[in-house]
Design a protein around this motif. Structure first.
Motif, PDB file in Angstrom:
ATOM      1  N   SER A  53       0.698  -1.302   0.277  1.00 40.33           N
ATOM      2  CA  SER A  53      -0.332   0.235  -0.317  1.00 40.33           C
ATOM      3  C   SER A  53       0.455   1.023  -0.340  1.00 40.33           C
ATOM      4  N   LEU A  54       1.888   1.488   1.220  1.00 38.29           N
ATOM      5  CA  LEU A  54       2.941   2.444   1.321  1.00 38.29           C
ATOM      6  C   LEU A  54       3.800   2.939  -0.387  1.00 38.29           C
ATOM      7  N   LEU A  55       3.839   1.753  -1.166  1.00 41.54           N
ATOM      8  CA  LEU A  55       4.923   1.647  -2.195  1.00 41.54           C
ATOM      9  C   LEU A  55       3.543   2.801  -3.361  1.00 41.54           C
ATOM     10  N   ILE A  56       2.782   2.652  -3.080  1.00 41.24           N
ATOM     11  CA  ILE A  56       2.230   3.491  -4.121  1.00 41.24           C
ATOM     12  C   ILE A  56       2.756   4.864  -4.110  1.00 41.24           C
ATOM     13  N   GLY A  57       2.810   5.264  -2.942  1.00 37.97           N
ATOM     14  CA  GLY A  57       2.997   6.504  -2.029  1.00 37.97           C
ATOM     15  C   GLY A  57       4.638   6.932  -2.831  1.00 37.97           C
ATOM     16  N   ILE A  58       5.200   6.482  -2.468  1.00 37.62           N
ATOM     17  CA  ILE A  58       6.727   6.118  -2.287  1.00 37.62           C
ATOM     18  C   ILE A  58       6.991   6.551  -4.350  1.00 37.62           C
ATOM     19  N   LEU A  59       6.131   5.763  -4.737  1.00 35.78           N
ATOM     20  CA  LEU A  59       6.641   5.880  -6.208  1.00 35.78           C
ATOM     21  C   LEU A  59       5.412   6.797  -7.114  1.00 35.78           C
ATOM     22  N   SER A  60       4.724   7.543  -6.379  1.00 37.93           N
ATOM     23  CA  SER A  60       3.831   8.947  -6.926  1.00 37.93           C
ATOM     24  C   SER A  60       4.502  10.023  -7.152  1.00 37.93           C
ATOM     25  N   THR A  91       6.612   1.973 -12.052  1.00 38.23           N
ATOM     26  CA  THR A  91       5.418   0.437 -11.657  1.00 38.23           C
ATOM     27  C   THR A  91       5.609  -0.674 -10.908  1.00 38.23           C
ATOM     28  N   SER A  92       5.214  -1.224 -10.451  1.00 36.36           N
ATOM     29  CA  SER A  92       5.195  -1.637  -9.508  1.00 36.36           C
ATOM     30  C   SER A  92       4.281  -3.133  -9.186  1.00 36.36           C
ATOM     31  N   LYS A  93       4.373  -4.159  -9.211  1.00 38.94           N
ATOM     32  CA  LYS A  93       3.784  -5.793  -8.839  1.00 38.94           C
ATOM     33  C   LYS A  93       4.283  -5.920  -7.677  1.00 38.94           C
ATOM     34  N   LEU A  94       3.604  -6.626  -7.339  1.00 42.21           N
ATOM     35  CA  LEU A  94       3.540  -7.681  -5.690  1.00 42.21           C
ATOM     36  C   LEU A  94       3.562  -9.097  -6.193  1.00 42.21           C
ATOM     37  N   ASN A  95       5.259  -9.750  -5.745  1.00 39.92           N
ATOM     38  CA  ASN A  95       5.308 -11.179  -6.227  1.00 39.92           C
ATOM     39  C   ASN A  95       4.451 -12.087  -5.268  1.00 39.92           C
ATOM     40  N   PHE A  96       4.785 -11.556  -4.074  1.00 39.60           N
ATOM     41  CA  PHE A  96       4.490 -12.108  -2.901  1.00 39.60           C
ATOM     42  C   PHE A  96       4.606 -11.454  -1.640  1.00 39.60           C
ATOM     43  N   ASP A  97       3.766 -12.105  -0.209  1.00 43.03           N
ATOM     44  CA  ASP A  97       4.230 -11.855   1.231  1.00 43.03           C
ATOM     45  C   ASP A  97       3.860 -12.550   2.363  1.00 43.03           C
ATOM     46  N   VAL A 104       8.855 -11.510  11.162  1.00 44.14           N
ATOM     47  CA  VAL A 104       9.240 -11.205  10.307  1.00 44.14           C
ATOM     48  C   VAL A 104       8.568 -11.339   8.587  1.00 44.14           C
ATOM     49  N   SER A 105       7.827  -9.195   8.562  1.00 46.71           N
ATOM     50  CA  SER A 105       7.614  -9.741   7.306  1.00 46.71           C
ATOM     51  C   SER A 105       8.613  -9.648   5.977  1.00 46.71           C
ATOM     52  N   GLU A 106       7.693 -10.428   5.218  1.00 41.90           N
ATOM     53  CA  GLU A 106       8.863 -10.883   3.499  1.00 41.90           C
ATOM     54  C   GLU A 106       8.090  -9.919   2.821  1.00 41.90           C
ATOM     55  N   TYR A 107       8.368  -9.516   1.205  1.00 43.19           N
ATOM     56  CA  TYR A 107       7.850  -9.224   0.322  1.00 43.19           C
ATOM     57  C   TYR A 107       8.594  -9.607  -0.523  1.00 43.19           C
ATOM     58  N   SER A 108       8.085  -9.145  -1.445  1.00 41.50           N
ATOM     59  CA  SER A 108       8.717  -9.793  -3.161  1.00 41.50           C
ATOM     60  C   SER A 108       7.952  -8.860  -4.399  1.00 41.50           C
ATOM     61  N   PHE A 109       9.385  -7.893  -4.727  1.00 39.63           N
ATOM     62  CA  PHE A 109       8.049  -6.507  -5.676  1.00 39.63           C
ATOM     63  C   PHE A 109       8.884  -7.355  -6.776  1.00 39.63           C
ATOM     64  N   VAL A 110       8.246  -6.814  -8.440  1.00 41.13           N
ATOM     65  CA  VAL A 110       8.820  -6.533  -9.522  1.00 41.13           C
ATOM     66  C   VAL A 110       8.924  -4.754  -9.764  1.00 41.13           C
ATOM     67  N   LEU A 111       9.637  -4.311 -10.045  1.00 38.16           N
ATOM     68  CA  LEU A 111      10.288  -2.623 -10.469  1.00 38.16           C
ATOM     69  C   LEU A 111       9.912  -2.889 -11.573  1.00 38.16           C
ATOM     70  N   ASP A 112       9.224  -2.156 -12.577  1.00 39.29           N
ATOM     71  CA  ASP A 112       9.213  -1.546 -13.778  1.00 39.29           C
ATOM     72  C   ASP A 112      10.288  -0.531 -14.365  1.00 39.29           C
TER      73      ASP A 112
END
Length: 200
Positions: A53-60, A91-97, A104-112
């Motif tokens: 959710s916060l990644l939307i702000g980071i990239l906007s 632009t971003s895509k969430l692979n998994f959380d 520990v919270s784990e995230y995997s993103f694709v950033l284009d």
């Protein structure tokens, strides 16, 4: 703030969604010195997956108030986020959380980064490094150091030969690649390279 985050995470991992104001970081360039720094912004986020959710702000783009010294209007707004300039953004895509049994919270993103193809190779790589820094600073804020791991795969990343310390792209998801964490030496190197010491 920590109490709010705990409540949010309890809702998130109980498969509920909640709305709340929370902070995230963007990179910007100071006007006089031209130093690159980080600025803490705030957004109203609908939490299902906090960092996504916060990644939307980071990239906007931002709406940063600019004082005017003449004219009828005393102020205007402009974008200062270096990750979203001239109508272009990553632009971003969430692979998994996932949330591990050790907390520990784990995230995997694709950033284009493809929208920045007109920039030089080094400028594109720097955008990627600033994205990593902003994401990890935001994760520090919401989870705390040692409580998150982030894997990132980049699309549109140019050849990095001779570009200084390379931008690591995890091309195979997560394991067996090392994630970005608060204590990653590579993250510390990005900070030293990209963010001026006067504003760290």
């Amino acid at each position: 703030m920590r109490k709010i985050i705990v409540m949010l995470l309890a809702s998130v991992f109980g498969y509920a969604t909640v709305s709340e104001y929370n902070n995230y970081y963007i990179p910007y360039q100071r006007i006089q010195s031209e130093y690159i720094c980080l600025d803490q912004q705030i957004m109203s986020a609908v939490y299902g997956i906090p960092l996504d959710s916060l990644l939307i702000g980071i990239l906007s783009e931002t709406k940063t108030l600019v004082q005017q010294t003449a004219g009828n209007s005393r102020y205007t707004y402009e974008n200062i986020n270096l990750l979203a300039m001239d109508g272009k953004q990553i632009t971003s895509k969430l692979n998994f959380d996932r949330y591990t049994s050790s907390g520990v919270s784990e995230y995997s993103f694709v950033l284009d980064l493809s929208q920045f193809s007109a920039l030089s190779d080094q400028e594109i790589i720097n955008k990627g490094k600033l994205a990593v820094i902003s994401i990890l600073k935001t994760a520090d804020k919401i989870f705390g150091a040692g409580k998150y791991r982030v894997w990132i795969r980049f699309i549109g990343l140019p050849t990095q030969t001779g570009s200084g310390f390379p931008l690591i792209s995890h091309t195979k998801g997560d394991w067996p690649n090392w994630p970005y964490t608060a204590s990653s030496p590579v993250y510390a190197t990005y900070l030293k390279e990209m963010i001026h010491p006067s504003c760290q």
